[in-house]
Design an enzyme around this catalytic site. Structure first.
Site, mmCIF file in Angstrom:
data_model
loop_
_atom_site.group_PDB
_atom_site.id
_atom_site.type_symbol
_atom_site.label_atom_id
_atom_site.label_comp_id
_atom_site.label_asym_id
_atom_site.label_seq_id
_atom_site.Cartn_x
_atom_site.Cartn_y
_atom_site.Cartn_z
ATOM 1 N N LYS A 120 0.807 -1.219 0.000
ATOM 2 C CA LYS A 120 0.000 0.000 0.000
ATOM 3 C C LYS A 120 0.844 1.275 0.000
ATOM 4 O O LYS A 120 0.442 2.298 -0.564
ATOM 5 C CB LYS A 120 -0.966 -0.018 1.175
ATOM 6 C CG LYS A 120 -2.067 -1.064 1.044
ATOM 7 C CD LYS A 120 -3.039 -0.980 2.185
ATOM 8 C CE LYS A 120 -4.212 -1.925 1.984
ATOM 9 N NZ LYS A 120 -3.817 -3.335 1.925
ATOM 10 N N GLU A 203 -2.935 8.292 7.355
ATOM 11 C CA GLU A 203 -3.481 9.255 6.408
ATOM 12 C C GLU A 203 -4.676 9.964 7.015
ATOM 13 O O GLU A 203 -5.255 9.506 8.007
ATOM 14 C CB GLU A 203 -3.876 8.568 5.097
ATOM 15 C CG GLU A 203 -5.042 7.621 5.199
ATOM 16 C CD GLU A 203 -5.357 6.956 3.855
ATOM 17 O OE1 GLU A 203 -4.531 7.028 2.939
ATOM 18 O OE2 GLU A 203 -6.433 6.355 3.738
ATOM 19 N N ARG A 294 -6.577 -8.597 -8.487
ATOM 20 C CA ARG A 294 -7.276 -9.886 -8.570
ATOM 21 C C ARG A 294 -8.733 -9.619 -8.888
ATOM 22 O O ARG A 294 -9.160 -8.466 -8.991
ATOM 23 C CB ARG A 294 -7.185 -10.610 -7.224
ATOM 24 C CG ARG A 294 -7.682 -9.732 -6.069
ATOM 25 C CD ARG A 294 -7.847 -10.503 -4.785
ATOM 26 N NE ARG A 294 -8.050 -9.652 -3.632
ATOM 27 C CZ ARG A 294 -9.195 -9.105 -3.271
ATOM 28 N NH1 ARG A 294 -10.273 -9.287 -4.007
ATOM 29 N NH2 ARG A 294 -9.300 -8.356 -2.184
#
Length: 489
Positions: A120, A203, A294
Site C-alpha cells: 500500500k 493518512e 485480482r
C-alpha cells in the site's frame, strides 16, 4: 476464434469462488481441476470439478497457502493454467512467479504488478507520483524517528493502516492525538500478526466517506478499459457486506472522472488481466485507496449490468489474447445489488458462527453464487462468507425490493447468519435513499439487533423437514390449492 493454449485450469481456491470459476471453465470447454483440503471434501466445488486433488497441512488454511503443494497439484492435473480466485494466494507475487516458473499460465496480473500495487505504501507513492489524487499521509519508513510528529501535523481524524494485507486488519481510527501512539503500536502488532509485516502509514481520515471502486480489464498488448464503478460503502469492521452498481452517489460527470482515473492508474502500472482500483469519496472529491490485483468478491454486480463474464475475460487475457471489447462496447444496463451471506451473529459484534447446514433453500429468480450445500459443516477455519445473492432490475428501488424479497425467502438453518441484518438494511430509509457511508452500520446499531438463536434455528429446521413431504404433496395437486384458498400454508 483461436484455440486456447491450455485445456485444463487448476483452481487454487475453495467455496463459492471456486464454483463460480468452474462454471465459466466448463462454458469455455476447459477442464477444471481443484486442490482441496479434506474439510472441503463434501463441498460443491469438489464435486463439480473434473478432477479433485487432495492437499494437506497443519491447518486447513495452511494447506491452501502451501505454494509447493499447489504447484504439485497443478502438475498432477496437467494444468496449463492456474486461477487463484481471491484471497488465499491471489495477491502473492512469490506464488505468481512460482506458477510461471513452473511453466503454468497465471490467470492474473504480472508478479511485478502484484508486488507494486500490493504494497500500500509503494502503491500510494506510485499513484501520487503519476499525478493522481491521494489523501494527505505520513509514511513510517520515510523517517521512523519523525513518523509520529508528521502524523500529528496532518491533524485528526487520522486512519492508521498497515502497508500489507487488507480486510480491515490492523486499521485504527484516531480522533484524539493523545491516543495516536497507542493506536500505532496496536496497529503494528496486529499487522505483524496477520501479515508478517508491521510497516504502517497514517493518512487523513475522511469523515463519512463512501467506498467506490472501479473494475478495470487489460490485455498483454496494452489495451485497457473500465467496466464502471461499484458502491461498497455498507461495511462492518471495514469489510463489505452489500455492494451495488451504479453508485447512487455519483453524477454522470463524476462517474466519468473516477472511471477514467482508474484506467489511468492501471495504465501507468502496465496492468494486465482483471483488477480493481478503489477510492474514498466524499464531498464531490475522491482519493486513491488501493488497487486489488485480482478478481473481487463483488464482481457479479458488474457482470449483471454489463453482460461481460469477467472470469472468461481473465482466461483470455492469460492466454495472450487481445481484448475483444473496446470502451464503447461497455454499456451499463439497469441496477445490480449483491448481498454477502455470512455465518456470523451481527447482534454479538459479528462474531463468526459455526454449525451444520440442516436445511438450505435458495430463492428463485435471482443469481446465487454459493459454496455450500445442505448437510455441510460450517467451520471456523475460513472466512465466514457462505454465499452471495445477486439481483438485477431496471432501477435501484426495484433491485432493492427484489433483493429484500430474496433474502427473506432464503432458508438456511443450523447456522446463524446475517440474513436478518441484510433484510433490515434493504428496507432502511437511509439505504433506500442512497444516504449512507462506510460508518452507516456503526451509526445504526439497531439494524444488527434481534436475530434468532442457534437453538431456534435447529427447531425451525426440524419443523421444516417434518412438513416438507406434506408441502411437496400439496404442491403436486393444484386443485387442493384452490380448495384450501388462503389456508394452504
Amino acid at each position: 476464434m483461436h484455440k486456447l493454449p491450455f485445456d485444463t485450469v487448476l483452481i487454487a481456491n475453495r467455496g463459492e469462488i471456486a464454483v463460480r470459476i468452474i462454471k465459466t471453465l466448463h462454458k469455455l470447454g476447459l477442464r477444471s481441476a481443484i486442490a482441496y483440503h479434506e474439510v472441503d471434501a463434501g463441498s460443491p466445488a469438489v464435486s463439480m470439478a473434473d478432477l479433485a486433488i487432495p492437499i494437506s497441512g497443519r491447518t486447513p488454511i495452511a494447506s491452501y497457502l502451501d505454494i509447493a503443494q499447489i504447484i504439485a497439484a497443478a502438475h498432477k492435473a496437467n494444468a496449463g493454467a492456474l486461477h487463484p480466485g481471491y484471497g488465499m494466494l491471489s495477491e502473492n507475487a512469490e506464488f505468481a512467479r512460482a506458477v510461471i516458473k513452473a511453466g503454468i499460465a497465471f490467470i492474473g496480473p504480472a508478479p511485478e504488478t502484484i508486488e507494486l500495487m500490493g504494497d500500500k505504501i509503494r502503491a500510494r507513492n506510485f499513484v501520487q507520483g503519476n499525478g493522481f489524487p491521494v489523501a494527505p499521509c505520513a509514511i513510517e519508513e520515510d523517517d521512523p524517528a519523525t513518523f509520529v510528529s508528521r502524523a500529528r501535523a496532518i491533524g485528526v481524524p487520522l486512519l492508521v493502516k498497515p502497508s500489507g494485507g487488507g480486510g480491515g486488519k490492523g486499521m485504527r481510527i484516531v480522533r484524539d492525538l493523545a491516543t495516536l501512539e497507542a493506536a500505532i503500536e496496536q496497529a503494528s502488532s496486529e499487522a505483524r500478526r496477520y501479515f508478517g509485516d508491521g510497516r504502517l502509514y497514517v493518512e487523513r481520515y475522511i469523515e463519512s466517506p463512501r467506498h467506490i471502486e472501479v473494475q478495470v480489464l487489460g490485455d498483454s498488448l496494452g489495451n485497457l478499459i473500465h467496466l464502471f464503478e461499484r458502491e461498497c460503502s455498507v461495511q462492518r469492521r471495514f469489510q463489505k457486506i452489500i455492494e451495488e452498481t451504479p453508485s447512487p452517489a455519483l453524477s454522470p460527470e463524476l462517474r466519468t472522472r473516477i472511471c477514467e482515473t482508474a484506467v489511468g492508474i492501471a495504465r501507468a502500472a502496465n496492468y494486465q488481466n482483471a483488477g480493481t482500483v478503489e477510492f474514498i469519496f466524499s464531498g464531490g472529491e475522491f482519493y486513491f485507496l488501493e488497487m486489488n490485483t485480482r478478481l473481487q468478491v463483488e464482481h457479479p454486480v458488474t457482470e449483471m449490468i454489463t453482460g461481460v463474464d469477467l472470469i472468461a475475460e481473465q482466461v483470455y487475457a492469460a492466454a495472450g489474447r487481445e481484448l475483444a471489447l473496446s470502451q464503447s462496447d461497455i454499456v451499463s444496463n439497469g441496477h445490480a445489488i449483491e448481498l454477502r451471506l455470512c455465518a456470523e451473529a451481527p447482534e454479538r459484534g459479528y462474531v463468526p458462527t459455526t454449525g451444520k447446514v440442516l436445511l438450505l433453500e435458495y430463492p428463485d429468480g435471482v443469481r446465487i453464487d454459493s459454496g455450500i450445500m445442505q448437510g455441510q459443516h460450517i467451520t471456523p477455519a475460513f472466512d465466514p462468507m457462505l454465499a452471495k445473492i445477486i439481483v438485477h432490475s431496471p432501477s435501484r428501488i426495484e433491485a432493492a425490493l427484489k433483493a429484500h424479497r430474496a433474502v427473506r425467502e432464503l432458508v438456511l438453518l443450523g447456522c446463524e447468519t446475517n440474513a436478518s441484518l441484510l433484510a433490515r438494511i434493504l428496507c432502511d430509509e437511509a439505504f433506500l435513499g442512497g444516504q449512507f457511508h462506510t460508518g452507516y452500520l456503526e451509526e445504526n446499531p439497531h439494524l444488527a439487533a434481534g436475530t434468532f438463536s442457534a437453538g431456534m434455528s435447529a427447531f425451525l429446521a426440524s419443523a421444516a423437514l417434518l412438513t416438507r413431504p406434506v408441502r411437496e404433496a400439496a404442491d403436486a395437486v393444484p386443485e387442493l390449492h384452490a380448495a384450501l384458498g388462503s389456508w394452504r400454508n
